[in-house]
Design a protein around this motif. Structure first.
Motif, mmCIF file in Angstrom:
data_model
loop_
_atom_site.group_PDB
_atom_site.id
_atom_site.type_symbol
_atom_site.label_atom_id
_atom_site.label_comp_id
_atom_site.label_asym_id
_atom_site.label_seq_id
_atom_site.Cartn_x
_atom_site.Cartn_y
_atom_site.Cartn_z
ATOM 1 N N TRP A 238 0.854 -1.195 0.000
ATOM 2 C CA TRP A 238 0.000 0.000 0.000
ATOM 3 C C TRP A 238 0.886 1.240 0.000
ATOM 4 N N PRO A 239 0.343 2.374 -0.463
ATOM 5 C CA PRO A 239 1.130 3.606 -0.400
ATOM 6 C C PRO A 239 1.527 3.907 1.058
ATOM 7 N N ILE B 27 -8.236 0.196 -6.384
ATOM 8 C CA ILE B 27 -8.002 1.592 -6.756
ATOM 9 C C ILE B 27 -9.124 2.464 -6.217
ATOM 10 N N LYS C 246 -2.753 -5.047 -2.918
ATOM 11 C CA LYS C 246 -2.117 -3.823 -3.415
ATOM 12 C C LYS C 246 -3.163 -2.729 -3.512
ATOM 13 N N PHE D 157 -3.867 1.419 -4.722
ATOM 14 C CA PHE D 157 -3.375 2.619 -5.408
ATOM 15 C C PHE D 157 -4.406 3.735 -5.252
ATOM 16 N N GLN E 73 -5.626 7.273 -6.684
ATOM 17 C CA GLN E 73 -5.483 8.220 -7.795
ATOM 18 C C GLN E 73 -5.523 9.653 -7.280
ATOM 19 N N GLU F 111 -0.822 9.645 -9.450
ATOM 20 C CA GLU F 111 -1.121 9.741 -8.021
ATOM 21 C C GLU F 111 -1.227 11.192 -7.567
ATOM 22 N N PHE G 149 1.910 2.432 -12.951
ATOM 23 C CA PHE G 149 0.935 3.525 -12.891
ATOM 24 C C PHE G 149 1.455 4.820 -13.519
#
Ligand SMILES: [Zn+2]
Ligand SMILES: [Zn+2]
Length: 824
Positions: free
Chosen positions: A211-212, A540, A574, A576, A578, A621, A682
């Motif tokens: 994860w971020p 996402i 995972k 992401f 945006q 991102e 990405f």
């Protein structure tokens, strides 16, 4: 050749794709699975704007690419359909939320279909439908059976305007997340999920997922683990002692504690009441404190207030000193033990408070090096770790060691223990609102709280006309006698239903499981299907869900895992997030009047242009400003791709065209590599620009080989699916007799192109090596060689070493692609 008529093309393929269901996930397949998930939208009457479509475009590109890479892809869509907006809309207009929601869904679904997104619509779910919320209620009961759902009276956040209770996560800076009203404290009976039982695992398992980092940090801070000691101060009353535990991370400063502070809600106050000499004043202070919000009480800039409880003292366990007890509103009952030891010498907040009330300030920690900053520089507390002083037999120990030793010393006397505390609180899940899933509980005079048996689920939400909240902390469902009155499922005597509904975040904590088996009537999903598809490979959505949906879902999955209902303990491998889309300097929103609707772009430039621009507008991102010019640029690019058909000159070449062109060949394979890697990481914007460069090169050539053109189309297919599919079919019709051409039903059944490593090899140059300006050596190197690499390579060469001998290298000059000069 016809011009690029996107309207006809897009409508045509949307119909064909929907009919042939080519993007559906197959429950039986030998291919590896890939579960690609979007955060499902709230069906608002306004529909989606282009900002909403950014994340959906990203996931669609990845899903389509994965399909071409040979995966069995699950890419579903559904509706997070319960909740406040539909209900508020209903209150305003009188239209039933079931009707307005249905209408909104129809509209948004049309938007998503028009964008060419390849969702598996066979699996569509709607959380406000009984066949879905039956299982939300069932989930509640699973947690209830394991004591993870409970009811208690609690100080809750109440929004006076929405007339409902809010979760902590829905209060931002003391205000309602929805309507921005100041949130009030109310004491009401409420349902909670015991997420705190999972604090440790929710924290530790963050290390298992991709994860971020910023989301992980937000969750870590929200869970807020702190390690310290629980220390007992005793309060003597007559012959007996009452224990007052405090939590501290600074047991090393215990000798410097000159008073203690307890929260106004502390239950001990009631017991101490007869001993308190200034009860009237104290009571008044407590009443005032209860009216304040948590934010007001904790505000940094606010002067701290408190009142001493006259007539009683607490005993500092380490030195038996009697210290005064204060009640102060800046201490919260919900955190730690609701009491703190105050060390004004080493805590700035305590320092200011002590000065205000004339309390002693004692130095017990000296800096490790340098002289004591105390008391000369006593404008501030010394808050760092150091060496103990004025601390009896612990003098001379450093802070870290002293924390251990002091805790151990008191532990032997049963006056302390090591402790871990979390900021995380239990999740408040009941809402006094109409538009939600009813909580499946019945109250019976004889049996008390009784769960609704599984066979009686769902507890259907009744159709009522008056869905206005009462504002008294009661759900509008309480007004429906037909709903409330029921026979007790246990004993059959008259009973009442729970009238609160579930927070919509409960509905969305498990929806991704239901997609695997949306029509199952016997289970929330079959074990086999869940095992096949889960965990989600890529999720996402927006970063705003960091400490709500993304934390709640993790909790749910862990609870289901513990119950052996599933065999994985993290839902999303995972994640992401945006970037947000801005326009005219502000986040797109209807209230700001800066919204661009996708419908407008579809009509004017087409869905492929919109998709391409969503990808191209900026780093995926990052927040990016919408530009109408940028849209036109993407539209022009697609026209170029379309017009390349003219360069094929097929008739003259007997179809066996393989135009030898080394330069073009190289660029094609470089582009395959770049686009493949960029999408994987990405970097959609640079993938698009690589395709633009390739297209421009193709345009410059007199003729174009069909093979190269097809490679371009395959790379473009996930990004601009309609156009790519259309040209693909046209080419197939033209080249129908060609043996090595597949006659494929769809470009998405084609294999994702692979690059030829030989062809992308960097070109080499001759690097001249000079020593003191004289040519001494030459080497063949890659043209892109960096300065660092060039230096290393040069200095390692025997010839160079011989020239330098043992002289000192003073300077190295590097001219990329040409020479390197070593000055000795
Ligand atoms: Zn509100
Ligand atoms: Zn009963």
């Amino acid at each position: 050749m016809k011009t690029y008529n996107f309207q006809t093309i897009e409508k045509k393929w949307q119909k064909i794709w929907q009919k042939s269901k080519i993007f559906r996930g197959r429950d039986k397949s030998k291919k590896p699975k890939f579960y690609c998930l979007d955060m499902f939208p709230y069906p608002s009457a306004e529909g989606l704007h282009v900002g909403h479509l950014r994340g959906y475009t990203f996931s669609d590109v990845i899903a389509k690419k994965r399909m071409m890479e040979g995966f069995n892809v699950l890419h579903p869509m559904g509706w997070d359909a319960f909740g406040l907006p539909a209900e508020n809309f209903a209150i305003k207009t009188g239209i039933h939320p079931a009707i307005s929601t249905k209408k909104a869904i129809k509209n948004i679904k049309k938007q998503l279909l028009s964008a060419g997104f390849g969702y598996d619509w066979q699996r569509e779910i709607t959380t406000c439908q009984p066949d879905y919320y039956k299982w939300t209620q069932w989930m509640f009961l699973q947690l209830y059976k394991r004591d993870l759902a409970y009811k208690k009276e609690a100080a809750v956040n109440f929004c006076p305007s929405c007339k409902t209770v809010l979760a902590n996560e829905q209060v931002i800076d003391g205000r309602c997340e929805r309507c921005n009203s100041l949130v009030e404290k109310k004491y009401l009976e409420q349902w909670f999920f015991k997420i705190t039982d999972y604090a440790e695992r929710l924290l530790n398992d963050l290390n298992k997922i991709d994860w971020p980092e910023k989301i992980k940090i937000m969750q870590r801070n929200w869970i807020g683990r702190s390690v310290g000691s629980e220390i007992i101060f005793q309060i003597g009353i007559g012959e007996t002692y009452l224990n007052l535990p405090v939590f501290t991370t600074r047991a090393d400063t215990l000798f410097g504690c000159t008073y203690v502070v307890i929260a106004p809600e502390h239950p001990l106050i009631e017991k101490l009441k007869p001993e308190i000499k200034n009860w009237k004043k104290t009571e008044k202070y407590i009443e005032e404190a209860k009216k304040k919000t948590e934010i007001e009480r904790l505000a940094e800039e606010k002067e701290k207030t408190g009142i001493e409880l006259k007539g009683i003292k607490a005993i500092n366990p380490v030195n038996n000193q009697k210290v005064p007890i204060f009640v102060a509103d800046y201490v919260l009952m919900e955190y730690g033990t609701g009491a703190i030891m105050a060390v004004p010498g080493h805590d700035q907040r305590d320092f200011i408070f002590a000065q205000k009330y004339g309390l002693p300030i004692v130095e017990v920690i000296k800096p490790k090096t340098g002289s004591s900053v105390f008391p000369e520089a006593n404008a501030r507390a010394f808050e760092e770790d150091g060496v103990l002083t004025n601390s009896g037999s612990f003098n001379g120990l450093d802070s870290a060691r002293a924390r251990e030793e002091i805790t151990k010393y008191l532990e032997k006397r049963n006056l302390a223990k090591k402790a871990v505390y979390y900021k995380l609180k239990d999740w408040l899940i009941s809402r006094q609102r109409y538009w939600g899933a009813p909580i499946p509980i019945v109250y019976c005079k004889k049996c008390g709280e009784v769960e609704v048996p599984e066979k009686d689920l769902p507890v259907k939400l009744p159709k009522i006309k008056d869905f206005k909240p009462t504002g008294k902390g009661e759900s509008p469902l309480a007004k429906s006698e037909k709903f409330v009155k029921i026979k007790c499922p246990k004993c059959g005597s008259p009973a009442k239903r729970e009238t609160d509904t579930l927070d919509t975040f409960v509905c969305s904590s498990w929806y991704f499981l239901r997609y695997t088996d949306p029509k199952n009537k016997k289970e929330f999903a079959s074990k086999k299907r869940v095992k096949n598809w889960l965990p989600v490979d890529l999720y996402i959505g927006g970063a705003e869900h960091a400490v709500m949906h993304l934390l709640y879902s993790r909790f749910f999955i862990k609870a289901l895992f513990d119950q052996k209902l599933i065999d994985f303990s993290e839902p999303f491998s995972k994640l992401f997030n945006q970037g947000i889309v801005y326009r005219l300097g502000a986040k797109m929103s209807k209230s700001k009047g800066n919204v661009v609707t996708p419908d407008y772009i579809f009509k004017k430039f087409g869905a492929d242009t919109m998709r391409l621009y969503e990808l191209f507008m900026g780093p995926s991102e990052q927040a990016t400003e919408w530009s109408d010019k940028g849209v036109i640029g993407c539209y022009r690019f697609l026209n170029k791709v379309w017009n390349l058909q003219q360069k094929l000159k097929i008739k003259n070449q007997k179809l066996k065209i393989k135009i030898k062109n080394k330069k073009i060949e190289k660029l094609v394979h470089k582009t395959i590599k770049k686009v493949t890697e960029d999408i994987e990481n990405f970097r959609f914007n640079t993938a698009v620009s690589a395709l633009m460069i390739l297209t421009n090169e193709f345009e410059r050539e007199e003729q174009l080989s069909i093979i190269n053109y097809q490679l371009l189309l395959k790379l473009l297919a996930p990004l601009a699916p309609h156009l790519s599919e259309e040209i693909w079919h046209r080419l197939n019709n033209i080249s129908i007799n060609q043996p090595n051409q597949h006659k494929s039903a769809s470009i998405f059944f084609e294999k994702w192109p692979k690059y030829e490593p030989k062809l992308i090899k960097e070109e080499t140059i001759t690097l001249v090596i000079q020593i003191n300006g004289r040519v001494r050596d030459k080497i063949e190197v890659e043209a892109s060689l960096s300065e660092e690499e060039a230096k290393k390579l040069t200095l390692e060469r025997e010839k160079v070493k011989k020239w330098i001998e043992d002289k000192e290298v003073k300077k190295i000059i590097f001219v990329p692609g040409k020479l390197i000069n070593i000055v000795v």
